[in-house]
Design a protein around this motif. Structure first.
Motif, short mmCIF file in Angstrom:
data_model
loop_
_atom_site.label_atom_id
_atom_site.label_comp_id
_atom_site.label_asym_id
_atom_site.label_seq_id
_atom_site.Cartn_x
_atom_site.Cartn_y
_atom_site.Cartn_z
N GLU A 8 6.58 -7.92 33.05
CA GLU A 8 6.32 -7.07 31.90
C GLU A 8 5.88 -7.85 30.67
OE1 GLU A 8 5.84 -3.49 29.87
OE2 GLU A 8 5.90 -4.05 31.97
N ASN A 9 6.14 -9.15 30.61
CA ASN A 9 5.61 -9.93 29.50
C ASN A 9 4.20 -10.39 29.86
OD1 ASN A 9 4.88 -12.04 27.70
ND2 ASN A 9 7.01 -12.35 27.19
N THR A 10 3.20 -9.67 29.31
CA THR A 10 1.79 -9.97 29.50
C THR A 10 1.41 -10.04 30.98
OG1 THR A 10 1.94 -11.27 27.45
CG2 THR A 10 -0.10 -11.45 28.69
N PRO A 11 1.59 -8.94 31.72
CA PRO A 11 1.14 -8.92 33.11
C PRO A 11 -0.39 -8.97 33.19
CG PRO A 11 1.75 -6.72 32.42
CD PRO A 11 2.13 -7.64 31.30
N ALA A 12 -0.93 -9.66 34.18
CA ALA A 12 -2.38 -9.76 34.32
C ALA A 12 -2.99 -8.39 34.59
CB ALA A 12 -2.72 -10.71 35.45
N LEU A 13 -4.14 -8.12 33.98
CA LEU A 13 -4.86 -6.86 34.15
C LEU A 13 -6.32 -7.16 34.45
CD1 LEU A 13 -3.45 -4.96 31.01
CD2 LEU A 13 -2.62 -4.79 33.37
N GLU A 14 -6.98 -6.23 35.13
CA GLU A 14 -8.37 -6.42 35.53
C GLU A 14 -9.16 -5.16 35.22
OE1 GLU A 14 -10.86 -7.05 39.70
OE2 GLU A 14 -8.73 -7.54 39.59
N THR A 15 -10.37 -5.31 34.72
CA THR A 15 -11.30 -4.20 34.52
C THR A 15 -12.59 -4.52 35.28
OG1 THR A 15 -12.47 -5.04 32.56
CG2 THR A 15 -10.34 -3.94 32.20
N ASP A 16 -13.59 -3.70 35.12
CA ASP A 16 -14.85 -3.95 35.82
C ASP A 16 -15.46 -5.29 35.44
OD1 ASP A 16 -14.68 -1.53 37.11
OD2 ASP A 16 -15.99 -0.47 35.71
N ARG A 17 -15.34 -5.67 34.16
CA ARG A 17 -15.99 -6.90 33.69
C ARG A 17 -15.04 -8.01 33.33
NH1 ARG A 17 -19.76 -5.12 28.79
NH2 ARG A 17 -17.96 -3.79 28.31
N LEU A 18 -13.75 -7.72 33.23
CA LEU A 18 -12.84 -8.64 32.58
C LEU A 18 -11.57 -8.92 33.37
CD1 LEU A 18 -12.96 -6.92 29.06
CD2 LEU A 18 -14.29 -8.92 29.79
N ILE A 19 -11.00 -10.07 33.10
CA ILE A 19 -9.64 -10.41 33.50
C ILE A 19 -8.84 -10.64 32.21
CG2 ILE A 19 -8.14 -12.10 34.63
CD1 ILE A 19 -9.71 -10.51 36.63
N LEU A 20 -7.72 -9.97 32.08
CA LEU A 20 -6.80 -10.21 30.97
C LEU A 20 -5.60 -10.96 31.54
CD1 LEU A 20 -8.56 -7.72 30.03
CD2 LEU A 20 -6.60 -7.09 28.62
N ARG A 21 -5.34 -12.13 30.99
CA ARG A 21 -4.29 -12.99 31.52
C ARG A 21 -3.55 -13.64 30.37
NH1 ARG A 21 -5.81 -18.09 30.36
NH2 ARG A 21 -7.97 -18.79 30.57
N ARG A 22 -2.48 -14.35 30.72
CA ARG A 22 -1.79 -15.15 29.73
C ARG A 22 -2.65 -16.35 29.31
NH1 ARG A 22 4.52 -15.88 31.57
NH2 ARG A 22 5.03 -13.66 31.79
N PHE A 23 -2.53 -16.75 28.06
CA PHE A 23 -3.10 -18.04 27.67
C PHE A 23 -2.37 -19.13 28.45
CE2 PHE A 23 -4.57 -15.56 24.08
CZ PHE A 23 -5.81 -16.12 23.82
N ALA A 24 -3.08 -20.23 28.71
CA ALA A 24 -2.54 -21.29 29.55
C ALA A 24 -3.01 -22.64 29.05
CB ALA A 24 -2.99 -21.07 31.00
N PRO A 25 -2.31 -23.72 29.42
CA PRO A 25 -2.81 -25.05 29.08
C PRO A 25 -4.26 -25.21 29.54
CG PRO A 25 -0.59 -25.19 29.97
CD PRO A 25 -1.03 -23.77 30.15
N GLY A 26 -5.09 -25.79 28.69
CA GLY A 26 -6.51 -25.90 28.97
C GLY A 26 -7.34 -24.92 28.16
N ASP A 27 -6.69 -23.95 27.50
CA ASP A 27 -7.40 -22.96 26.68
C ASP A 27 -7.62 -23.43 25.24
OD1 ASP A 27 -7.62 -21.13 28.76
OD2 ASP A 27 -5.78 -20.07 28.22
N GLU A 28 -7.25 -24.65 24.93
CA GLU A 28 -7.30 -25.11 23.54
C GLU A 28 -8.71 -25.01 22.95
OE1 GLU A 28 -3.95 -27.44 25.54
OE2 GLU A 28 -5.98 -26.77 26.05
#
Length: 201
Positions: A8-28
């Protein structure tokens, strides 16, 4: 929209064009590119980042946030591309404020509305929150159009001495009730700020 996780804390979601995910190391670097862009951050409640180290600290705050039992801090990524091009946030409590931004090259193509809609539909399905609010600077009507696309309704406007930028801003409050209570309007900003009014939009 497909729910890709049961967390429930920022579960990954997907749409036709997008992936919504948690920020992660490497996103700086991606985070710095987004948060240092003066145009992107013109109407956001902070100054643009100046140094990459600031993005590293901000990313650290995201990673700490994910230890909480509930909440939403999304990195918005195009399918087939690992680097985030935007974000969607949801406040942890009332007024359940929805915030978002996307890189300039993706303005005007409906991508951030698509990302926000995925979050809204997830919240509606889960029954996680009774309603959502969002505010935008009156001088930034494009943000208001995103809110309208989400089915949010304009409620009222108020003037706030905006910090840390230190000048007065008129904000418009939009709201979407997810629990069927059409009569609910969050009044916190109205009560907190003496200059408040309704506009004819």
């Amino acid at each position: 929209m497909r729910n890709c996780s049961t967390v429930e804390n920022t579960p990954a979601l997907e749409t036709d064009r997008l992936i919504l995910r948690r920020f992660a190391p490497g996103d700086e670097d991606a985070l710095f590119a987004l948060m240092s862009d003066r145009e992107v951050n013109t109407f956001l409640p902070w100054f643009p980042l100046v140094e990459r180290a600031e993005a590293e600290r901000l990313l650290g705050e995201y990673l700490e946030f994910y230890h909480k039992p509930w909440g939403y801090r999304y990195a918005v990524c195009r399918k087939g591309h690992e680097q985030p091009v935007g974000y969607v946030h949801l406040g942890e409590g009332e007024p359940y404020d929805l915030g978002y931004a996307i890189a300039r090259e993706h303005w005007g193509n409906g991508m951030i509305a698509e990302a926000c809609q995925a979050v809204v539909e997830h919240l509606r399905q889960r029954g996680s929150v009774p309603y959502l609010t969002a505010t935008h600077d009156r001088e930034n009507p494009a943000s208001g159009r995103v809110m309208q696309k989400l089915g949010m309704a304009y409620c009222y406007s108020y003037q706030e001495q905006w910090q840390p930028k230190g000048f007065p801003v008129v904000f418009r409050l939009y709201q979407l009730n997810l629990d069927g209570r059409s009569d609910r309007v969050y009044r916190g900003y109205w009560e907190r700020h003496p200059m408040h009014f309704k506009e004819e939009l």
